[in-house]
Design a protein around this motif. Structure first.
Motif, PDB file in Angstrom:
ATOM      1  N   ALA A  64       0.861  -1.179   0.000  1.00 22.40           N
ATOM      2  CA  ALA A  64       0.000   0.000   0.000  1.00 22.40           C
ATOM      3  C   ALA A  64       0.899   1.230   0.000  1.00 22.40           C
ATOM      4  O   ALA A  64       1.982   1.217   0.595  1.00 22.40           O
ATOM      5  CB  ALA A  64      -0.912   0.010   1.222  1.00 22.40           C
ATOM      6  N   GLY A  65       0.471   2.280  -0.662  1.00 24.84           N
ATOM      7  CA  GLY A  65       1.309   3.467  -0.724  1.00 24.84           C
ATOM      8  C   GLY A  65       0.644   4.604  -1.463  1.00 24.84           C
ATOM      9  O   GLY A  65      -0.587   4.690  -1.539  1.00 24.84           O
ATOM     10  N   GLU A  66       1.483   5.445  -2.046  1.00 25.79           N
ATOM     11  CA  GLU A  66       1.019   6.662  -2.715  1.00 25.79           C
ATOM     12  C   GLU A  66       1.500   6.659  -4.166  1.00 25.79           C
ATOM     13  O   GLU A  66       2.679   6.395  -4.439  1.00 25.79           O
ATOM     14  CB  GLU A  66       1.577   7.891  -1.993  1.00 25.79           C
ATOM     15  CG  GLU A  66       1.164   9.213  -2.621  1.00 25.79           C
ATOM     16  CD  GLU A  66       1.792  10.404  -1.912  1.00 25.79           C
ATOM     17  OE1 GLU A  66       1.332  11.533  -2.160  1.00 25.79           O
ATOM     18  OE2 GLU A  66       2.748  10.208  -1.127  1.00 25.79           O
ATOM     19  N   HIS A  82      -3.827   7.702  -2.633  1.00 28.42           N
ATOM     20  CA  HIS A  82      -3.430   6.631  -1.727  1.00 28.42           C
ATOM     21  C   HIS A  82      -4.078   5.346  -2.224  1.00 28.42           C
ATOM     22  O   HIS A  82      -5.277   5.326  -2.530  1.00 28.42           O
ATOM     23  CB  HIS A  82      -3.880   6.930  -0.299  1.00 28.42           C
ATOM     24  CG  HIS A  82      -3.192   8.104   0.304  1.00 28.42           C
ATOM     25  ND1 HIS A  82      -3.362   8.471   1.630  1.00 28.42           N
ATOM     26  CD2 HIS A  82      -2.306   9.004  -0.220  1.00 28.42           C
ATOM     27  CE1 HIS A  82      -2.629   9.532   1.889  1.00 28.42           C
ATOM     28  NE2 HIS A  82      -1.977   9.878   0.777  1.00 28.42           N
ATOM     29  N   VAL A  84      -4.123   0.762  -2.385  1.00 27.55           N
ATOM     30  CA  VAL A  84      -3.708  -0.599  -2.112  1.00 27.55           C
ATOM     31  C   VAL A  84      -3.443  -1.250  -3.462  1.00 27.55           C
ATOM     32  O   VAL A  84      -4.220  -1.067  -4.410  1.00 27.55           O
ATOM     33  CB  VAL A  84      -4.793  -1.378  -1.345  1.00 27.55           C
ATOM     34  CG1 VAL A  84      -4.436  -2.862  -1.240  1.00 27.55           C
ATOM     35  CG2 VAL A  84      -4.994  -0.783   0.051  1.00 27.55           C
ATOM     36  N   SER A 161      -8.022   9.140   1.850  1.00 28.52           N
ATOM     37  CA  SER A 161      -6.743   9.747   2.207  1.00 28.52           C
ATOM     38  C   SER A 161      -6.485   9.715   3.702  1.00 28.52           C
ATOM     39  O   SER A 161      -5.335   9.839   4.132  1.00 28.52           O
ATOM     40  CB  SER A 161      -6.692  11.195   1.703  1.00 28.52           C
ATOM     41  OG  SER A 161      -7.749  11.962   2.272  1.00 28.52           O
ATOM     42  N   LEU A 165      -2.533   4.075   5.863  1.00 25.38           N
ATOM     43  CA  LEU A 165      -1.889   3.367   4.758  1.00 25.38           C
ATOM     44  C   LEU A 165      -0.990   2.223   5.227  1.00 25.38           C
ATOM     45  O   LEU A 165      -0.937   1.167   4.603  1.00 25.38           O
ATOM     46  CB  LEU A 165      -1.056   4.338   3.922  1.00 25.38           C
ATOM     47  CG  LEU A 165      -1.691   4.905   2.658  1.00 25.38           C
ATOM     48  CD1 LEU A 165      -0.704   5.808   1.946  1.00 25.38           C
ATOM     49  CD2 LEU A 165      -2.162   3.792   1.732  1.00 25.38           C
ATOM     50  N   GLU A 166      -0.249   2.427   6.322  1.00 22.74           N
ATOM     51  CA  GLU A 166       0.699   1.399   6.740  1.00 22.74           C
ATOM     52  C   GLU A 166      -0.002   0.103   7.156  1.00 22.74           C
ATOM     53  O   GLU A 166       0.618  -0.957   7.185  1.00 22.74           O
ATOM     54  CB  GLU A 166       1.592   1.910   7.867  1.00 22.74           C
ATOM     55  CG  GLU A 166       0.869   2.252   9.149  1.00 22.74           C
ATOM     56  CD  GLU A 166       1.817   2.777  10.215  1.00 22.74           C
ATOM     57  OE1 GLU A 166       1.374   2.918  11.351  1.00 22.74           O
ATOM     58  OE2 GLU A 166       3.000   3.029   9.913  1.00 22.74           O
ATOM     59  N   LEU A 168      -2.855  -1.067   5.509  1.00 29.08           N
ATOM     60  CA  LEU A 168      -3.799  -1.521   4.500  1.00 29.08           C
ATOM     61  C   LEU A 168      -3.259  -2.572   3.539  1.00 29.08           C
ATOM     62  O   LEU A 168      -4.040  -3.252   2.869  1.00 29.08           O
ATOM     63  CB  LEU A 168      -4.313  -0.322   3.698  1.00 29.08           C
ATOM     64  CG  LEU A 168      -5.018   0.770   4.514  1.00 29.08           C
ATOM     65  CD1 LEU A 168      -5.605   1.810   3.571  1.00 29.08           C
ATOM     66  CD2 LEU A 168      -6.090   0.190   5.415  1.00 29.08           C
ATOM     67  N   SER A 372       4.584   7.358   5.947  1.00 24.26           N
ATOM     68  CA  SER A 372       3.240   7.647   5.456  1.00 24.26           C
ATOM     69  C   SER A 372       3.144   9.111   5.046  1.00 24.26           C
ATOM     70  O   SER A 372       3.751   9.980   5.671  1.00 24.26           O
ATOM     71  CB  SER A 372       2.212   7.357   6.544  1.00 24.26           C
ATOM     72  OG  SER A 372       2.165   5.981   6.831  1.00 24.26           O
TER      73      SER A 372
END
Length: 374
Positions: A64-66, A82, A84, A161, A165-166, A168, A372
């Protein structure tokens, strides 16, 4: 661009962290800065040859990230989103067109072909060492044990948003597999009974999902009392310690006969038989756990003939863009607390994370790759 990644050089070899060069996104592709990536049992069995990934390679398939850049023709995501990283699929075979991309006709190539599935650079790896030698990429379309991943843009699932995230990444595979097996494959009817063999991350996600269903008996089976205690907290109505009792006999006792559904989350062949024997006429046994390559199991022909169904499920079935946002919202509501399964590790500690998972000290290890977004 230059990235930092965990590389496996050869079959059965260790992970080691090094710098690699990663291609910029081409047509249909997106570049994702990976915030975190879950470690899944599939990563382990692939390293040991149960999936035919070529080496050297970067594994990881719960990223997961951007989004930081997109290639020509990409409209589904844009930089700053953002995401997955979901599974890739061809989009054109019968199963993809029927809404089941997890069962894409090109699944083997998509997951562990070692390069791109689609586009003008199909089949080519996106990773190289600084000396120009190839490192295979696109494991499950992503190879997310890296600070950045090059993906097929249409496989990305945009998430809110403000979602963490960390946490997911595991929704791309392990956690979604357990939950989806209940919500998409089994779909328990009111008053039904369900037994889950294996209370690891996948099995406990299945317990959480079963609690959201109208099933009235949710039975967790494992050999670790601590995991069975968690199963009760997450919604199991009964637990069975398989080291202390015959689980099949206990299931029949609790249900006053066979269970309606069984989920086999261990990949241990004798347990597969136990799960199948736990259901009766018109019952369904769902195979989820990854057994070693070439593993076989036997069933009693007569009792299986009486309407019993043995089915497999991959990634929770269904579509990522439906299941993943649903699980995120259920987590936000406090109804799907999968964060309680997670322990974080730095990329340099990947071997420690794998050892802790193998020993049962952690349910879902997650590697932090980058910070993140604020």
């Amino acid at each position: 661009m230059r990235v930092t990644a965990a590389v496996v050089d050869e079959l059965g070899g260790p992970f080691h962290v090094e710098e690699l060069d990663l291609d910029e996104p081409g047509p249909g592709e997106a570049l994702v800065r990976v915030v975190a990536s879950g470690i899944c049992h599939t990563d382990t069995i692939t390293r040991h040859g149960d999936l035919p990934m070529p080496f050297p390679a970067v594994l990881g398939h719960e990223g997961a990230g951007e989004v930081v850049a997109v290639g020509d023709g990409v409209t589904s995501v844009r930089p700053g989103d953002h995401v997955v990283i979901g599974w890739p699929s061809c989009g054109t075979c019968r199963n993809c067109r029927d809404g089941e991309p997890r069962y894409c006709a090109r699944l083997g190539e998509a997951l562990c072909g070692g390069g791109r599935l689609l586009g003008p650079r199909a089949g080519q790896s996106a990773l190289r060492r600084p000396d120009g030698s190839q490192v295979h990429s696109h494991f499950f379309g992503q190879s997310s044990f890296s600070t950045h991943a090059l993906t097929w843009a249409d496989a990305l699932v945009v998430v809110p948003s403000d979602a963490p995230l960390e946490l997911l990444g595991p929704l791309a595979c392990g956690i979604a597999t357990g939950a989806g097996a209940v919500l998409n494959t089994v779909k328990p009817a009111p008053g039904s009974s369900l037994v889950i063999y294996g209370a690891g991350a996948v099995g406990l996600a299945a317990v959480m999902a079963a609690r959201l269903s109208p099933a009235t008996k949710i039975i967790a089976v494992d050999r670790h009392p601590s995991r069975l205690e968690l199963a009760m907290e997450f919604g199991a109505t009964h637990t069975i310690d398989a080291s202390q009792a015959d689980p099949v006999a206990e299931v029949h006792r609790i249900c006053d006969g066979p269970a309606d559904h069984a989920l086999e989350c261990t990949g241990v062949i004798p347990v597969v038989r136990q799960a199948a024997d736990s259901v009766g006429m018109l019952g369904t046994c769902v195979l989820i756990g990854g057994a070693p390559a070439g593993a076989e199991f036997a069933l009693d022909h007569l009792t299986t003939l009486w309407g019993k169904r043995i089915v497999g499920t991959l990634g929770g079935s269904g579509r990522s863009e439906t299941l993943i946002p649903t699980l995120i919202e259920l987590h936000r509501q406090g109804r799907f607390p999968f964060d309680r399964l997670v322990r974080f590790y730095d990329l340099a500690d990947i071997e420690t994370a794998l050892q802790d998972s193998h020993r049962g000290e952690v349910l879902k290890p997650v590697l932090r790759l980058t910070s993140s977004p604020s």
